[in-house]
Design an enzyme around this catalytic site. Sequence first.
Site, PDB file in Angstrom:
ATOM      1  N   LYS A   1      64.917  28.059  41.321  1.00  0.00           N
ATOM      2  CA  LYS A   1      66.129  28.527  42.014  1.00  0.00           C
ATOM      3  C   LYS A   1      67.062  27.351  42.301  1.00  0.00           C
ATOM      4  O   LYS A   1      66.709  26.446  43.038  1.00  0.00           O
ATOM      5  CB  LYS A   1      65.766  29.189  43.349  1.00  0.00           C
ATOM      6  CG  LYS A   1      67.009  29.806  44.017  1.00  0.00           C
ATOM      7  CD  LYS A   1      66.797  30.118  45.483  1.00  0.00           C
ATOM      8  CE  LYS A   1      67.256  29.016  46.403  1.00  0.00           C
ATOM      9  NZ  LYS A   1      68.725  28.824  46.463  1.00  0.00           N
TER      10      LYS A   1
ATOM     11  N   GLU B   1      60.321  16.550  47.904  1.00  0.00           N
ATOM     12  CA  GLU B   1      61.265  15.426  47.792  1.00  0.00           C
ATOM     13  C   GLU B   1      62.349  15.700  48.829  1.00  0.00           C
ATOM     14  O   GLU B   1      63.182  16.576  48.631  1.00  0.00           O
ATOM     15  CB  GLU B   1      61.896  15.388  46.392  1.00  0.00           C
ATOM     16  CG  GLU B   1      60.919  15.205  45.257  1.00  0.00           C
ATOM     17  CD  GLU B   1      60.526  13.760  45.028  1.00  0.00           C
ATOM     18  OE1 GLU B   1      60.979  12.877  45.799  1.00  0.00           O
ATOM     19  OE2 GLU B   1      59.748  13.510  44.092  1.00  0.00           O
TER      20      GLU B   1
ATOM     21  N   CYS C   1      70.137  11.536  48.225  1.00  0.00           N
ATOM     22  CA  CYS C   1      68.994  11.385  49.140  1.00  0.00           C
ATOM     23  C   CYS C   1      68.629   9.916  49.312  1.00  0.00           C
ATOM     24  O   CYS C   1      68.202   9.511  50.382  1.00  0.00           O
ATOM     25  CB  CYS C   1      67.808  12.178  48.612  1.00  0.00           C
ATOM     26  SG  CYS C   1      67.472  11.836  46.881  1.00  0.00           S
TER      27      CYS C   1
ATOM     28  N   GLU D   1      70.235  11.644  58.733  1.00  0.00           N
ATOM     29  CA  GLU D   1      70.873  11.685  57.414  1.00  0.00           C
ATOM     30  C   GLU D   1      72.216  12.426  57.515  1.00  0.00           C
ATOM     31  O   GLU D   1      72.265  13.574  57.941  1.00  0.00           O
ATOM     32  CB  GLU D   1      69.951  12.412  56.437  1.00  0.00           C
ATOM     33  CG  GLU D   1      70.447  12.360  55.011  1.00  0.00           C
ATOM     34  CD  GLU D   1      69.551  13.155  54.061  1.00  0.00           C
ATOM     35  OE1 GLU D   1      69.161  14.279  54.401  1.00  0.00           O
ATOM     36  OE2 GLU D   1      69.282  12.634  52.973  1.00  0.00           O
TER      37      GLU D   1
HETATM   38  P1  NAP Z   1      68.309  22.472  51.717  1.00  0.00           P
HETATM   39  O1  NAP Z   1      69.216  23.151  52.614  1.00  0.00           O
HETATM   40  O2  NAP Z   1      66.941  22.131  52.196  1.00  0.00           O
HETATM   41  O3  NAP Z   1      68.226  23.372  50.415  1.00  0.00           O
HETATM   42  C1  NAP Z   1      67.465  23.027  49.274  1.00  0.00           C
HETATM   43  C2  NAP Z   1      67.121  24.278  48.506  1.00  0.00           C
HETATM   44  O4  NAP Z   1      66.234  25.082  49.282  1.00  0.00           O
HETATM   45  C3  NAP Z   1      68.318  25.169  48.193  1.00  0.00           C
HETATM   46  O5  NAP Z   1      68.113  25.780  46.945  1.00  0.00           O
HETATM   47  C4  NAP Z   1      68.239  26.179  49.326  1.00  0.00           C
HETATM   48  O6  NAP Z   1      68.905  27.372  49.055  1.00  0.00           O
HETATM   49  C5  NAP Z   1      66.750  26.389  49.444  1.00  0.00           C
HETATM   50  N1  NAP Z   1      66.298  26.900  50.737  1.00  0.00           N
HETATM   51  C6  NAP Z   1      66.975  26.977  51.908  1.00  0.00           C
HETATM   52  N2  NAP Z   1      66.180  27.498  52.870  1.00  0.00           N
HETATM   53  C7  NAP Z   1      64.985  27.747  52.294  1.00  0.00           C
HETATM   54  C8  NAP Z   1      63.744  28.291  52.775  1.00  0.00           C
HETATM   55  N3  NAP Z   1      63.582  28.647  54.033  1.00  0.00           N
HETATM   56  N4  NAP Z   1      62.714  28.402  51.911  1.00  0.00           N
HETATM   57  C9  NAP Z   1      62.847  28.025  50.631  1.00  0.00           C
HETATM   58  N5  NAP Z   1      63.989  27.525  50.114  1.00  0.00           N
HETATM   59  C10 NAP Z   1      65.044  27.373  50.942  1.00  0.00           C
HETATM   60  O7  NAP Z   1      68.901  21.103  51.186  1.00  0.00           O
HETATM   61  P2  NAP Z   1      70.353  20.894  50.584  1.00  0.00           P
HETATM   62  O8  NAP Z   1      71.305  20.881  51.709  1.00  0.00           O
HETATM   63  O9  NAP Z   1      70.576  21.798  49.438  1.00  0.00           O
HETATM   64  O10 NAP Z   1      70.204  19.438  49.954  1.00  0.00           O
HETATM   65  C11 NAP Z   1      70.383  18.289  50.681  1.00  0.00           C
HETATM   66  C12 NAP Z   1      69.054  17.678  51.061  1.00  0.00           C
HETATM   67  O11 NAP Z   1      68.245  17.448  49.902  1.00  0.00           O
HETATM   68  C13 NAP Z   1      69.215  16.328  51.703  1.00  0.00           C
HETATM   69  O12 NAP Z   1      68.405  16.229  52.826  1.00  0.00           O
HETATM   70  C14 NAP Z   1      68.741  15.365  50.626  1.00  0.00           C
HETATM   71  O13 NAP Z   1      68.295  14.144  51.113  1.00  0.00           O
HETATM   72  C15 NAP Z   1      67.688  16.139  49.948  1.00  0.00           C
HETATM   73  N6  NAP Z   1      67.427  15.641  48.593  1.00  0.00           N
HETATM   74  C16 NAP Z   1      66.270  14.947  48.353  1.00  0.00           C
HETATM   75  C17 NAP Z   1      66.011  14.420  47.104  1.00  0.00           C
HETATM   76  C18 NAP Z   1      64.748  13.666  46.845  1.00  0.00           C
HETATM   77  O14 NAP Z   1      64.423  13.470  45.680  1.00  0.00           O
HETATM   78  N7  NAP Z   1      64.024  13.230  47.861  1.00  0.00           N
HETATM   79  C19 NAP Z   1      66.927  14.620  46.065  1.00  0.00           C
HETATM   80  C20 NAP Z   1      68.103  15.326  46.329  1.00  0.00           C
HETATM   81  C21 NAP Z   1      68.336  15.829  47.602  1.00  0.00           C
HETATM   82  P3  NAP Z   1      70.461  27.501  49.494  1.00  0.00           P
HETATM   83  O15 NAP Z   1      71.217  26.569  48.642  1.00  0.00           O
HETATM   84  O16 NAP Z   1      70.810  28.883  49.219  1.00  0.00           O
HETATM   85  O17 NAP Z   1      70.526  27.140  50.947  1.00  0.00           O
END
Ligand code: NAP
Length: 490
Positions: free
Chosen positions: A196, A270, A304, A401
């Site tokens: 997804k 991640e 990230c 962050e």
């Molecule tokens: P997010 O809000 O956690 O969302 C990530 C994904 O999870 C999206 O597809 C989201 O869908 C989905 N999601 C949301 N709530 C969920 C739930 N309860 N259960 C399962 N899936 C769920 O993160 P984001 O705002 O998209 O991304 C930013 C974050 O990603 C930052 O904290 C960044 O540091 C981290 N990141 C980490 C890495 C790494 O390799 N460590 C790489 C890139 C990014 P929706 O989009 O529909 O909300």
Amino acid sequence: MSKKLETKAGLDFVTDWAYAPSPEDTKHIKLEKQYDLFIDGKFVKPNSKKYFDTVNPATEQKIAEVAEADEKDVDKAVKAARKAFGKWSKTSAKERGKYIYRIARLMQERAREFSIIETMDGGKPIRESRDIDVPLAANHFFYNAGWADKLEYAFPNRNPQPLGVAGQIIPWNFPLLMAAWKIAPALATGNTVVIKPAETTPLTALKLAEVIRDSGLPDGVVNIITGAGKTGAAIVNHPDVNKIAFTGSTDVGKLIQKAIAGTDKKLTLELGGKAANIIFEDAPLDQAVEGIINGIFFNQGHVCCAGSRLFVQEGVADIVIRKLKDRMESLIVGDPLDKNTDIGAINSKEQLGKIQEYIKIGKNEGAEFHQSSCAIPGKGYFCRPTLFLNASQSHRIVQEEIFGPVLTVQTFRTIEEVIEKANNIPYGLSAGIWTDKGSKIFNLSGKMRAGVVWANTYNKFDPTSPFGGYKESGFGREGGLHGLLPYVKL
Ligand code: NAP
Ligand code: MG
């Protein structure tokens, strides 16, 4: 002004486009008005018949409607993946590799289309989509295709076996690249996939679905379903999924970890980061300033592993900050489709709101606020490159962050002091060190609690190199040989 780009399947990606896409070019990009779910090799309507809009954050205009998958759709996708697993896991490794190579080559052939769509849907500068995201995504498929028939060398005498159905959930900051990081190793090791993409950036994953369909990959091996957090949760909670691979925020990562506790699902997380970028007095300063700029302003700071906490040794603090402010003035913030743009659009209205909130918090905490005086477009979600000088370790802008073009600046005297401060944070994803002394690099990189440490460079990625975090940045590695491990039983 547009010049035809010619790439040949199988050749290395051509990175030197001599032009930026004109509005004329974007008209020729093949986008549907409405996108369905990619399940069992076909695009199918969602059970609920509901669709949501994906918008261009630089124009605030709707690009397309995208299907919202509910639990029934997730179940359908998992069933398709389970059925496909029977055959795919028994397909010869060499044959599996061929399909993955084919996907990589098709991505290269459509690189231009992928790059433009990535930039339109997510707001990142075309230069980055074109030169980094898209070629690197294709390279992840090439790299993992190579492993498919060499798994017994990767894990000698350990009889590596696939796990089954992998449920994968990815964020919006590197939409296509994160899809590649997840899908390529899963396929190379013989697993099938339900993935997804994020709600605000689903389009390149759906283009990838077209590539996968056109590659002839057997139906159901990769299923791409769109939706919001609820859709992600339905994948996590589905009883017939064997592995969850999640990239996203630490908060959602924790929810997922709780949700699968007590099941035998394997998990890799991640998560977020707040990296220290450390400049010593003996560093090549001009190079370091470029590294600071790239560290925090690359992809609008939606990274990230962004170098979002700058530590400068006291003796050079004044000169580094002066050079940094000067360099910030030269950054162009604006139209992501313009190849001269350095900083594109913030991914969504919501994310811009979050960044603005942190800017308020930083001012209230008493750090010294500085922004570039550059112009920003009147429409769309944009943020000027921002510094907070004299930040202190206890400030929320230092500990949390922000995920935007906002850098905190702290100074230090000794190595011990900077190690202590750099590590004194909930995250442990990455770090940067700038110095002329190799011994300092070895000393420091061993002591940093960070999964990736860059020395005299920053934000460099390669499919051969493992990536992942410590502490609240998650666990498990992606990329390199280590990236295969989460997808096999030994
Ligand atoms: P997010 O809000 O956690 O969302 C990530 C994904 O999870 C999206 O597809 C989201 O869908 C989905 N999601 C949301 N709530 C969920 C739930 N309860 N259960 C399962 N899936 C769920 O993160 P984001 O705002 O998209 O991304 C930013 C974050 O990603 C930052 O904290 C960044 O540091 C981290 N990141 C980490 C890495 C790494 O390799 N460590 C790489 C890139 C990014 P929706 O989009 O529909 O909300
Ligand atoms: Mg979008």
